[in-house]
Design an enzyme around this catalytic site. Structure first.
Site, PDB file in Angstrom:
ATOM      1  N   LYS A  73       0.802  -1.236   0.000  1.00 23.26           N
ATOM      2  CA  LYS A  73       0.000   0.000   0.000  1.00 23.26           C
ATOM      3  C   LYS A  73       0.830   1.279   0.000  1.00 23.26           C
ATOM      4  O   LYS A  73       0.371   2.308  -0.487  1.00 23.26           O
ATOM      5  CB  LYS A  73      -0.950   0.010   1.210  1.00 23.26           C
ATOM      6  N   ASP A 109      -9.432   3.105   2.081  1.00 29.37           N
ATOM      7  CA  ASP A 109      -9.285   2.531   3.435  1.00 29.37           C
ATOM      8  C   ASP A 109      -9.713   3.546   4.492  1.00 29.37           C
ATOM      9  O   ASP A 109     -10.173   3.162   5.568  1.00 29.37           O
ATOM     10  CB  ASP A 109      -7.825   2.153   3.707  1.00 29.37           C
ATOM     11  N   GLY A 133       0.723  -1.687  14.371  1.00 25.60           N
ATOM     12  CA  GLY A 133       1.145  -1.598  12.977  1.00 25.60           C
ATOM     13  C   GLY A 133       1.305  -0.161  12.546  1.00 25.60           C
ATOM     14  O   GLY A 133       0.688   0.754  13.122  1.00 25.60           O
ATOM     15  N   GLY A 135       1.884   0.532   8.887  1.00 23.16           N
ATOM     16  CA  GLY A 135       1.916   0.499   7.421  1.00 23.16           C
ATOM     17  C   GLY A 135       0.777   1.306   6.799  1.00 23.16           C
ATOM     18  O   GLY A 135       0.281   2.271   7.399  1.00 23.16           O
ATOM     19  N   GLY A 136       0.388   0.910   5.617  1.00 15.74           N
ATOM     20  CA  GLY A 136      -0.608   1.659   4.845  1.00 15.74           C
ATOM     21  C   GLY A 136      -1.937   1.828   5.555  1.00 15.74           C
ATOM     22  O   GLY A 136      -2.526   2.914   5.540  1.00 15.74           O
ATOM     23  N   GLY A 251     -13.310  -7.171  10.888  1.00 12.80           N
ATOM     24  CA  GLY A 251     -12.558  -6.795   9.700  1.00 12.80           C
ATOM     25  C   GLY A 251     -13.401  -6.717   8.440  1.00 12.80           C
ATOM     26  O   GLY A 251     -13.137  -5.902   7.564  1.00 12.80           O
TER      27      GLY A 251
HETATM   28  P1  ATR Z   1       0.228  -2.387   4.042  1.00 16.66           P
HETATM   29  O1  ATR Z   1       0.875  -1.517   3.054  1.00 16.66           O
HETATM   30  O2  ATR Z   1      -0.774  -3.288   3.472  1.00 16.66           O
HETATM   31  O3  ATR Z   1      -0.255  -1.697   5.282  1.00 16.66           O
HETATM   32  P2  ATR Z   1       2.702  -2.818   5.168  1.00 16.66           P
HETATM   33  O4  ATR Z   1       3.003  -1.390   4.810  1.00 16.66           O
HETATM   34  O5  ATR Z   1       3.719  -3.873   4.872  1.00 16.66           O
HETATM   35  O6  ATR Z   1       1.404  -3.311   4.501  1.00 16.66           O
HETATM   36  O7  ATR Z   1       2.317  -2.825   6.690  1.00 16.66           O
HETATM   37  C1  ATR Z   1       2.032  -3.985   7.361  1.00 16.66           C
HETATM   38  C2  ATR Z   1       2.113  -3.705   8.839  1.00 16.66           C
HETATM   39  O8  ATR Z   1       1.893  -4.936   9.522  1.00 16.66           O
HETATM   40  C3  ATR Z   1       3.466  -3.203   9.280  1.00 16.66           C
HETATM   41  O9  ATR Z   1       3.287  -2.315  10.349  1.00 16.66           O
HETATM   42  C4  ATR Z   1       4.157  -4.482   9.750  1.00 16.66           C
HETATM   43  O10 ATR Z   1       5.135  -4.289  10.756  1.00 16.66           O
HETATM   44  P3  ATR Z   1       6.676  -3.920  10.401  1.00 16.66           P
HETATM   45  O11 ATR Z   1       6.652  -2.486   9.910  1.00 16.66           O
HETATM   46  O12 ATR Z   1       7.372  -4.044  11.697  1.00 16.66           O
HETATM   47  O13 ATR Z   1       7.104  -4.894   9.354  1.00 16.66           O
HETATM   48  C5  ATR Z   1       3.003  -5.188  10.365  1.00 16.66           C
HETATM   49  N1  ATR Z   1       3.221  -6.640  10.434  1.00 16.66           N
HETATM   50  C6  ATR Z   1       3.154  -7.531   9.427  1.00 16.66           C
HETATM   51  N2  ATR Z   1       3.394  -8.774   9.888  1.00 16.66           N
HETATM   52  C7  ATR Z   1       3.626  -8.656  11.223  1.00 16.66           C
HETATM   53  C8  ATR Z   1       3.950  -9.570  12.270  1.00 16.66           C
HETATM   54  N3  ATR Z   1       4.062 -10.880  12.042  1.00 16.66           N
HETATM   55  N4  ATR Z   1       4.114  -9.091  13.519  1.00 16.66           N
HETATM   56  C9  ATR Z   1       3.991  -7.766  13.771  1.00 16.66           C
HETATM   57  N5  ATR Z   1       3.694  -6.840  12.814  1.00 16.66           N
HETATM   58  C10 ATR Z   1       3.511  -7.273  11.570  1.00 16.66           C
END
Ligand code: ATR
Length: 288
Positions: A73, A109, A133, A135-136, A251
């Site tokens: 994202k 979103d 989290g 991320g996006g 969700g």
């Molecule tokens: P998107 O763009 O879909 O939001 P992303 O930018 O990769 O995807 O964000 C995913 C989020 O889930 C991130 O905050 C990621 O944590 P990191 O920045 O530390 O990688 C988090 N995430 C994914 N798998 C995880 C896990 N097993 N445990 C903890 N956090 C996780």
């Protein structure tokens, strides 16, 4: 000639990794059918290392539009031609429309997260919020929450420090009071969770049946717990929230609401909300 044969056909898709369990194809194909559109929607697993080539290929085959999910994202932005205001603000895109050969990014979103929240919370004044989290989806939540007055504090827990700091900077830039925490600091997580009015999981944790870092004992009955993971419908986090008698936001509610807006962006038509909802609930069953 059969009117159906004369209809323009268009193809849409979702790209992500993992994406096999996505219910977006089911939801959008049901909507296209309901609206008598000769459109179809499929899922492509795209690993991060192949994002550029995959987006180039989608452009070359004149894809009509696509959704973007974990983990692309944020990274998708550099491969798009233009953006709407919300996706520019969030620095994250979950919906792309092909407008005469240009790929335009949107962020639905924000609505996907805020609409279920607004259905439960009439006044955001004084709220303490915990986000898992950075991320996006977290960035979309921050933009949506920045439009609510009086939020007291947002605690963001993440593993990756750079991503965490970028999300904190974004939140503070749009006027929120955001504080960074290490995702693995279970003591702090327990303490902050107990003091939170809203807990929002924006990570993919729970999708593969993983345990949530937030235990039942860290959730109070007054807390609203929202997990953006929709499969399984009861993630470990939502199971814990249910056992703690907290209020739950599923969700699938985010999936539906972001999907309504994506449908409207792609087709210019009002989304057949009941059809989309019933299609998803046909899979899950109405949660008890
Ligand atoms: P998107 O763009 O879909 O939001 P992303 O930018 O990769 O995807 O964000 C995913 C989020 O889930 C991130 O905050 C990621 O944590 P990191 O920045 O530390 O990688 C988090 N995430 C994914 N798998 C995880 C896990 N097993 N445990 C903890 N956090 C996780």
């Amino acid at each position: 000639m059969d009117a159906k044969i004369e209809k323009i056909s268009k193809t849409f898709c979702i790209i992500g990794d993992p994406v096999e369990h996505s219910l977006s194809p089911l939801m959008h194909n049901a909507a296209f059918k309901k609206m008598d559109l000769n459109y179809s929607y499929i899922a492509f697993r795209v690993p991060s290392s192949e994002l550029r080539e995959s987006v180039d290929s989608l452009k070359r085959i004149h894809i009509a539009g696509f959704n973007v999910t974990i983990p692309h994202k944020v990274n998708i932005l550099r491969f798009l031609d233009d953006f709407d205001n919300d996706s520019k603000l969030a620095g994250a895109v979950n919906t792309v429309k092909n407008e005469n050969g240009s790929l335009i990014g949107f962020n639905t979103d924000i609505y996907g997260i805020m609409n279920p929240l607004e259905n439960r919370i009439s006044n955001f004044n004084g709220l303490n919020i915990l986000i898992l989290g950075a991320g996006g989806a977290c960035r979309a939540a921050l933009i949506g929450l920045s439009r609510k007055k009086g939020i007291k504090k947002i605690a963001i827990f993440n593993r990756d420090k750079n991503r965490l700091n970028e999300a904190i900077n974004l939140g503070n830039k749009v006027g929120l009071d955001c504080f960074p925490y290490d995702y693995t600091d279970s003591k702090k997580l327990d303490e902050v969770s107990k003091a939170s009015d809203l807990v929002l999981n924006t990570t993919s944790v729970g999708m593969q049946g993983e345990r949530s870092p937030i235990e039942k004992s860290s959730i109070t009955t007054n807390t609203i717990v929202f997990d953006i993971v929709y499969r399984p419908i009861y993630t470990d986090l939502l199971e814990n929230a249910k056992k703690a008698n907290a209020r739950l936001i599923y969700g699938y509610e985010m999936l539906l609401n972001q999907g309504y807006k994506a449908f409207e962006i792609w087709t210019g038509l009002e989304a057949p909300r009941d059809t989309m909802k019933n299609t998803l609930l046909g899979i899950f069953g109405e949660p008890q």
